[in-house]
Motif scaffolding. Structure first.
Motif, PDB file in Angstrom:
ATOM      1  N   GLU A 315       0.952  -1.231  -0.073  1.00 46.54           N
ATOM      2  CA  GLU A 315       0.243   0.030   0.160  1.00 46.54           C
ATOM      3  C   GLU A 315       0.773   1.367  -0.050  1.00 46.54           C
ATOM      4  O   GLU A 315       0.583   2.258  -0.594  1.00 46.54           O
ATOM      5  CB  GLU A 315      -1.004   0.089   1.379  1.00 46.54           C
ATOM      6  N   ALA A 316       1.920   1.158   0.870  1.00 50.35           N
ATOM      7  CA  ALA A 316       2.634   2.333   0.771  1.00 50.35           C
ATOM      8  C   ALA A 316       3.508   2.463  -0.427  1.00 50.35           C
ATOM      9  O   ALA A 316       3.703   3.587  -0.762  1.00 50.35           O
ATOM     10  CB  ALA A 316       3.707   2.135   1.981  1.00 50.35           C
ATOM     11  N   GLN A 318       2.326   1.849  -3.230  1.00 57.56           N
ATOM     12  CA  GLN A 318       1.445   2.383  -4.315  1.00 57.56           C
ATOM     13  C   GLN A 318       1.169   4.019  -4.007  1.00 57.56           C
ATOM     14  O   GLN A 318       1.054   4.617  -4.963  1.00 57.56           O
ATOM     15  CB  GLN A 318       0.126   1.610  -3.986  1.00 57.56           C
ATOM     16  N   GLU A 319       1.185   4.151  -2.720  1.00 57.35           N
ATOM     17  CA  GLU A 319       0.911   5.635  -2.378  1.00 57.35           C
ATOM     18  C   GLU A 319       2.044   6.333  -2.878  1.00 57.35           C
ATOM     19  O   GLU A 319       1.994   7.623  -3.684  1.00 57.35           O
ATOM     20  CB  GLU A 319       0.843   5.541  -1.097  1.00 57.35           C
ATOM     21  N   ALA A 323       1.793   9.201  -5.945  1.00 56.32           N
ATOM     22  CA  ALA A 323       2.116  10.634  -5.524  1.00 56.32           C
ATOM     23  C   ALA A 323       3.145  11.360  -6.315  1.00 56.32           C
ATOM     24  O   ALA A 323       3.463  12.477  -6.400  1.00 56.32           O
ATOM     25  CB  ALA A 323       2.746  10.848  -3.977  1.00 56.32           C
TER      26      ALA A 323
END
Lengths: 651, 427, 246
Positions: A315-316, A318-319, A323
């Motif tokens: 998830e991190a 992907q974030e 960004a």
């Protein structure tokens, strides 16, 4: 030692110029820059070279050339420059302006200038100007070639300086073209560069593409937010798309220190294996770790215990990727230039496609004439006698070996070819007649058995050739005047051998048409083709016709063999490579008609080349597809392109 | 004159035909064949290393087993050519395809076994993906890849690959046959077309992109998964038995097909295609059935052959192999099933005797004839001689013997090929 | 009376040569008809068109009560529709016995798979024996057809045609090469066959045609020149010109 030399040199410089033995303008000029020349540093040498180049002195070119060749010496005593002729330990000094001897000196009194490769490059670039204005046109051309091989920004000015004075129109055009080519990367202003780029619209030269393609080199750029103004963006990239995988996108972030590194599977595996003890890793049984879900859980457990660095959760990742924006950006900063290059390349591409189409057409034509030569003999025998000669390929091989044997006795390649062609015809004609008399005539009306019997001959002949000539390939060398190719531009070219085969095919087409349509033999052959029994009752001896036809068909195979041998290695399997294509040509073309065979050969030649155009790397696939296409083609024209109709077709 | 009755000719049974005679009764040659095959199998079993005295080496037992498979594909060839008149130069391609299909499973299973035992020593068991990748690397590394092509999707399943042994060649034969027959391509045209199909297939398999390891082919097929604990001598005799059983079944099936009305029709097609058509039979349908059926028989023979041969490569499928198949059948005698068997067995065994270097060289004084070099020349010429002087092949000897007992009034023999010219002569 | 076969306005050309030129012809369900004409009149081509071997360039061929077109059917389909054809040369399967030849021709399911499962029933064998008796080959059921005499082959072929139980029989020169006695038998056979079905006989031999005693159609250059009884057509001036003019 160095110190002493430096002092000596400094002392020299103080000596009035008149004190030097051989005063001349070039010597003066060198003295003016004596210090930097002696220092031999790439960083400071340029003014000295520029001064030499722009001096306009007649000796400047020689001096620079010899300097470049490490043949410029300084007399340590007074700092004067000389060329040197070695003779043992005594060196004869030569005046740099006139080349006249100017006394001698001991080796120890002289210092050789040894410019490093960087300086030699600078000198070379400067020399280009001289070479470009050399009175000898060959030297000027050589200079242009040298620039083309290794273009540099410095050449541009030299070229520009050398255009005005050029008298030879051809070389002038070449210089102007080179000037525009160099302007593309090294032009002063964007306008000039764009103009140069657009001037090459539709130009098929490889040099143009070589100059334009680097302008469109791209790299992947990651930024936070929108793309900065300065970036010449080709297009935006979507992470996880075809051009940029998600992993690569994250990797890029990591490499720019925009995100912490993730632990990849290999590393996790190694860590897990390293921490395995008694079949357990962090409380997980190793035998259960045969899926990545389990392995990730075990690794996270290890990380929680502080044994290994923690992974970055998906998830991190992907974030982090989400960004940022990813762009494919041109290395060339100016959008005007990349646009121009793209448009020019597009127009060139169109031209290249057209030219390649023409090139493929030429290739296909020559392939078609080869197939025609290989197949026409087969078509004649099949048409007249309904006999498929499986040994036809071996007749081709016999022709090629005949050519090889002739070359063993006649060393002149042209003469040997002149001898080999009729001899190959004679040899295979005789073989064909013998085969017809001994085997085939006993098998008329049993076409499938003829096919098999001729196959028996085929394997026997092939093995005989192996026993006689061995398994290694034998050369059949083409005469010198058949070497090389006829070149139209950088895309269209055709080798002379292929042209010769085309001509040979044409000659045989005309010969056969003449024989069949204008001679008594042809009349009889056509009569037997169309209705053997009727022909026999008209007093035509079908036996004789069959024999001659078979001989003729075989003889042409022999000629085809010589032609094929000229560009393919002569082996006992030579015929096998062409036999199926020959069969296909006959089947596709239709039986009993020269035009049919021609059409069949053309169709197959163009089919094959056409497929190769779409998939140029894979000729095996091309042949596979070709055969499949032919099988489909037969669906629509079961009797070939040019089919006999009506009663004759039933035979 | 009208009712004059001629000699009964070769008719085996005189008088009115009975409605229901058993198939075997009507075809005594089937029983004889099965008896000889059973005796032969028994003899080999007694001579083999694993089950008998060991007089026959394992490699020779393999050769014999392979020969039986060749006999089976020769029967298929005889059905399609000798009986139906289609000189197919593509049946060895079907044979090879059958081999490829079973070879895929053999190679996959074995490689997976090797990979598994290699990874057993590692701390972590491999994930399914890792296992696949490792197997892919092992199999396709030789063609510079580790991607597993889509056609290997079923390679790990024996039933699926066994089904493919039948389905792939069967479908290919069906599609090709449908295309060829519906356009009424016959005779030598058809032969050439089948040869083109064979060449296309071989060329396709020669490419690395075919996903079947290009010209490397599939290898190590003699190691049968599940039988790795057995010595090759044991494996060889088992495959020999399987080949003998397949040959027996194939022979009986073929004999049954040709003995009945179906056989009448396909022989009719061979002799006079147009006439059969005007009798109301859909000739193309019959050809398609026989072409596909024989392709499947050929594929099964291939699937039994290649585990014994150990390796299969595209060169096996080259057009020449199919022509050799025709040669066998021609030498043995077309249009009779035992002829095909005799031809295949005789020529392939003699061929391996000559090319194996066992045949003694002949010293002519000025030149030594080495049979490894001259065998093909001999074969070529003897083949021509057979075609010219003994069109019935070796099987014709049976007629010669029988005709001494029952003389045949009719002299000239009707070769299977004449039919293709009958139509022409009507004009 | 509705016609069994109706051919209207067909034409066919081979490489420009008009083999059949706007030909129309019809025949009833139980009729014997002789077609005569000089060489090249288009007799064989006419048969080829009806049996589906040749496709006409234009025209219609309709068949049976439902008036189906034969033009789009394959040869085998047309044969199954009930049109049997006997070729000029006897074409029997010489390699096979008389019995096998007849069994193959029997009117049964012709699909490959049902043929594969086929077993000779008593009914079929009875029918074969009946036919063999009719064509005089009852004693030679197990004889290979190849060793029959020429005339016997002709009858075997006729027998095979009868076994098909066609509604229309096309017979191409049945008397060629027969002795006088054989011809008489053949005439007899054809006339009996025509009692229950349509029979078209193509023949050169006027004597044979006279014996058939049926309506005659004269073809010339691909179209009908005259039609009627033999006496009628032989008096026709056009016919005389065509036959004597050559």
């Amino acid at each position: 030692m160095r110190l002493i030399r430096a002092i000596a040199l400094a002392a020299c410089l103080l000596v009035p110029i008149q004190a030097l033995g051989q005063a001349s303008p070039i010597q003066d000029l060198l003295q003016e820059h004596g210090e930097v020349i002696a220092k031999s540093s790439r960083k400071t040498i340029q003014p000295a070279i520029d001064a030499l180049r722009e001096s306009g002195l007649p000796a400047a070119q020689t001096v620079m050339e010899r300097w470049q060749e490490k043949d410029l010496w300084i007399r340590e005593a007074d700092g004067a420059f000389f060329f040197v002729e070695k003779d043992g330990d005594t060196y004869t000094l030569l005046d740099i302006a006139t080349g006249e001897p100017a006394g001698t000196a001991d080796k120890s009194e002289l210092k050789q200038l040894k410019p490093n490769s960087g300086i030699r490059g600078l000198i070379g670039a400067a020399l280009v100007q001289f070479q470009l204005q050399d009175p000898n046109p060959a030297s000027r051309r050589a200079a242009l070639d040298a620039i083309a091989r290794d273009p540099e920004a410095s050449h541009l000015e030299a070229l520009r300086g050398a255009i005005e004075t050029e008298q030879d129109a051809e070389i002038r055009a070449a210089k102007e073209r080179m000037e525009r080519l160099l302007t593309i990367p090294y032009g002063d202003t964007d306008q000039a560069r764009v103009a140069a780029i657009r001037s090459f619209d539709g130009d098929l030269g490889l040099d143009v593409r070589a100059a334009l393609n680097p302008l469109l080199a791209t790299r992947t750029v990651v930024v936070e937010g929108d793309a900065p103004e300065a970036l010449n963006v080709a297009r935006k990239l979507r992470p996880g798309g075809e051009e940029l995988t998600f992993d690569d996108a994250y990797e890029l972030l990591v490499s720019k220190d925009l995100a912490p590194p993730a632990v990849d599977r290999t590393a996790k595996r190694v860590a897990l294996e390293a921490n395995a003890e008694n079949g357990l890793v962090a409380g997980f049984a190793t035998t259960d770790l045969d899926t990545w879900t389990e392995r990730n859980r075990a690794y996270d457990e290890l990380a929680a215990r502080g044994v290994v660095p923690a992974d970055v959760p998906v998830e991190a990742q992907q974030e982090a990727v989400g960004a940022h924006s990813y762009y494919l950006a041109y290395a060339e900063p100016s959008a005007a230039i990349t646009d121009a290059a793209r448009r020019s390349l597009a127009s060139i591409e169109t031209g290249v496609m057209v030219s390649r189409g023409i090139d493929i057409t030429l290739d296909a034509l020559s392939l078609a004439s080869l197939y025609f030569l290989a197949a026409i003999g087969l078509a004649i025998t099949f048409g007249v006698m309904r006999v498929i000669n499986m040994a036809h390929g071996e007749f081709i091989m016999m022709g090629a070996y005949t050519g090889y044997v002739v070359q063993q006795f006649v060393p002149n390649y042209t003469l040997s070819l002149v001898v080999a062609l009729p001899l190959a015809f004679a040899v295979t004609f005789a073989a064909g007649v013998a085969m017809e008399r001994l085997v085939i005539r006993w098998l008329y009306n049993r076409p499938l058995e003829t096919l098999l019997a001729t196959f028996g001959i085929s394997i026997a002949l092939q093995q005989l050739a192996k026993n006689i000539f061995g398994t290694q390939a034998r050369p059949l060398t083409a005469p010198g005047w058949l070497d090389g190719a006829l070149v139209f531009n950088d895309v269209i070219s055709i080798s002379y051998i292929r042209i010769a085969i085309f001509a040979l095919g044409l000659i045989f087409l005309v010969l056969l048409l003449f024989t069949l349509n204008r001679t008594r033999l042809g009349l009889e052959v056509r009569a037997v083709t169309q209705n053997p029994r009727m022909a026999a009752s008209m007093g035509i001896n079908p036996d004789k016709i069959n024999m001659l036809t078979f001989g003729l068909g075989s003889g042409i195979a022999g000629i085809a063999g010589v032609a094929i041998g000229l560009f393919a290695k002569v082996t006992s399997e030579l015929g096998q490579d062409y036999i199926v294509q020959s069969f296909m040509t006959v089947v596709v073309g239709g039986v009993g008609n020269i035009w049919g065979t021609l059409a069949g050969a053309a169709l197959i030649g163009f089919f094959q080349k056409g497929i190769e155009w779409f998939n140029p790397s894979n000729t095996l696939a091309a042949q596979t597809f070709m055969i499949v296409l032919i099988i489909i083609f037969i669906q629509f024209r079961p009797r070939g392109i040019i089919a006999l109709k009506g009663r004759a077709a039933e035979a | 004159m009208i009712r004059s009755s001629f000699a009964p000719g070769v008719a085996p049974v005189l008088g009115a035909p009975k409605a229901h005679r058993s198939f075997v009764m009507r075809n005594p040659s089937v029983l004889i064949f099965l008896g000889i095959l059973a005796l032969f199998t028994l003899a080999v079993t007694l001579g083999a290393e694993a089950t008998g005295t060991g007089a026959l080496s394992t490699s020779f037992v393999k050769t014999l087993g392979m020969t039986l498979c060749l006999c089976l594909v020769a029967i298929a060839m005889d059905l399609v050519w000798g009986y139906c008149g289609i000189l197919s130069l593509g049946h060895f391609a079907f044979f090879g395809l059958g081999g490829y299909m079973i070879g895929m499973w053999l190679m996959w299973e074995r490689t997976e076994g090797i990979v598994l035992s290699a990874t057993a020593a590692q701390a972590l068991p491999p994930t399914p993906d890792e296992l696949r990748a490792a197997v892919g690397q092992q199999i396709f590394g030789v063609v510079g890849g580790s991607e597993i092509p889509a056609i290997w999707a079923f390679a790990s399943s024996l039933p699926a690959q066994l089904a493919l042994v039948v389905l792939v060649p069967g479908l290919l034969a069906l599609v090709f046959g449908w295309l060829a027959f519906r356009s009424r391509v016959t005779g030598v045209y058809l032969s050439i077309l089948t040869q083109a199909m064979t060449l296309a297939l071989a060329l396709y398999l020669f490419q690395n992109e075919s996903g079947l390891r290009g010209n490397n082919g599939l290898s190590g097929l003699q190691n049968i998964p599940g039988m790795t604990h057995l010595p090759q001598s044991e494996v060889s005799i088992r495959f020999f038995w399987a080949s003998a059983a397949a040959l027996a079944i194939g022979y009986v099936l073929a004999a049954w097909v040709v003995a009945g009305k179906f056989g009448s029709v396909i022989r009719g097609i061979r002799d006079d295609e147009a006439r059969v058509r005007f009798l109301g039979y859909n000739v193309e349908g019959y050809k398609l059935v026989i072409f596909t059926l024989t392709a499947i028989i050929a594929a099964i023979a291939g699937a039994l052959y290649y585990p014994q041969a150990g390796i299969i490569s595209p060169a096996e499928i080259a057009p020449i192999a199919s022509i050799y198949l025709a040669v066998w059948v021609a030498i043995g005698g077309r249009g009779r099933l035992y002829g095909a068997v005799i031809g295949a067995a005789f020529v392939s065994l003699v061929s391996s005797w000559f090319t194996g270097g066992q045949a003694p060289d002949i010293d002519l004084g000025f030149y030594v004839i080495r049979w490894t070099d001259w065998w093909l020349v001999l074969l070529g010429f003897s083949f021509i001689l057979v075609t010219l002087f003994a069109p019935k092949g070796i099987g014709g000897l049976v007629d010669v013997i029988r005709h001494k007992v029952v003389p045949d009034r009719h002299g000239a023999d009707l070769g299977p090929d004449k039919g293709s010219f009958r139509e022409a002569e009507q004009q | 009376m509705s016609q069994l076969l109706e051919v209207s306005g067909i034409s066919v050309a081979f490489d420009g040569f008009k083999a059949i030129n706007n030909l129309s012809f019809s025949i009833g369900p139980a009729e014997l008809r002789a077609i005569i004409g000089p060489n090249g009149a288009g007799k064989t081509t006419f048969m080829d068109i009806v049996t589906g071997k040749t496709r006409p360039d234009s025209g219609h061929v309709t068949w049976g009560e439902r008036n189906v077109s034969l033009l789009r059917m394959s040869e085998s389909r047309i044969a199954r529709e009930g049109i049997g054809r006997k070729f000029q040369r006897p074409t029997v399967f010489e390699d096979q016995s008389v019995l096998d030849n007849l069994v193959m021709a029997l009117r049964n399911d012709r699909g490959p798979f049902s043929v594969l499962r086929y077993r000779r029933s008593d009914g079929d064998l009875g029918r074969v024996r009946e036919l063999a008796t009719e064509i005089g080959l009852a004693d030679q059921l197990n004889t290979r057809a190849g060793i029959l005499s020429h005339g016997q082959k002709q009858w075997l072929e006729i027998g095979m045609l009868l076994a098909q139980e066609p509604r229309l029989l096309l017979v191409d020169e049945p008397a060629a090469g027969m002795t006088k006695a054989e011809r008489d038998r053949t005439v007899d056979l054809l006339r009996r066959a025509a009692e229950t079905r349509a029979v078209i006989v193509v023949e050169h031999d006027m004597d044979f045609v006279r014996k058939l005693g049926c309506k005659v159609t004269v073809l010339h250059e691909g179209s009908v020149l005259a039609e009627g009884s033999l006496d009628h057509v032989t008096k026709n001036q056009d016919v005389i010109d065509v036959y004597l003019g050559r």
